[in-house]
Design an enzyme around this catalytic site. Structure first.
Site, short mmCIF file in Angstrom:
data_model
loop_
_atom_site.label_atom_id
_atom_site.label_comp_id
_atom_site.label_asym_id
_atom_site.label_seq_id
_atom_site.Cartn_x
_atom_site.Cartn_y
_atom_site.Cartn_z
N CYS A 127 0.34 3.64 2.83
CA CYS A 127 0.90 3.12 4.09
C CYS A 127 2.40 3.39 4.16
O CYS A 127 2.92 3.79 5.21
CB CYS A 127 0.62 1.62 4.21
SG CYS A 127 -1.13 1.19 4.23
N CYS A 147 0.84 -1.20 0.00
CA CYS A 147 0.00 0.00 0.00
C CYS A 147 0.88 1.25 0.00
O CYS A 147 1.58 1.53 0.98
CB CYS A 147 -0.90 -0.03 1.24
SG CYS A 147 -1.73 1.51 1.62
#
Length: 127
Positions: A46, A43
């Protein structure tokens, strides 16, 4: 010192939280994508938020608090609209990264998790 815990998957999360006792200390949880072989999450948001979150945990989180890192799975697992993290009334995830204060209203989602001022407020705001 902040007590850090690392969990992977919904079943591990539920089992851990069922028996976990924070002894009255704040319990903060970060939901993030699984790590790839290079050690970074699949991600991108993230990965972008991680340095800011780590800095805020060290600088702003209450000293005896708990910080739980929860891996929500690989990309296909997360993208499944029936993902248990999305359906759970305690987590109600719609985006990662998401950071919550367990059983309290404090919550940061997506790009909010990369903003130092919001992270500081998240950790210093009273329940």
């Amino acid at each position: 010192m902040v007590h850090k815990h690392f969990l992977a998957g919904y079943d591990a999360f539920v089992a851990f939280m069922k028996d976990f006792n924070g002894h009255g200390a704040p319990i903060n949880i970060l939901f993030t994508g699984a790590k790839l072989e290079n050690g970074q999450s699949w991600c991108g948001d993230c990965v972008e938020a991680a340095p800011s979150i780590e800095k805020a945990v060290e600088k702003d989180a209450p000293k005896d608090s708990h910080f739980i890192y929860v891996d929500v799975g690989d990309r296909p697992t997360w993208k499944d609209m029936n993902n248990a993290f999305r359906k759970d009334t305690n987590t109600r995830l719609s985006v990662i990264p998401t950071m919550i204060r367990w059983k309290n209203p404090q919550r940061l989602e997506g790009e909010q998790c990369a903003k130092a001022d919001l992270l500081e407020l998240f950790f210093t705001e009273e329940d």
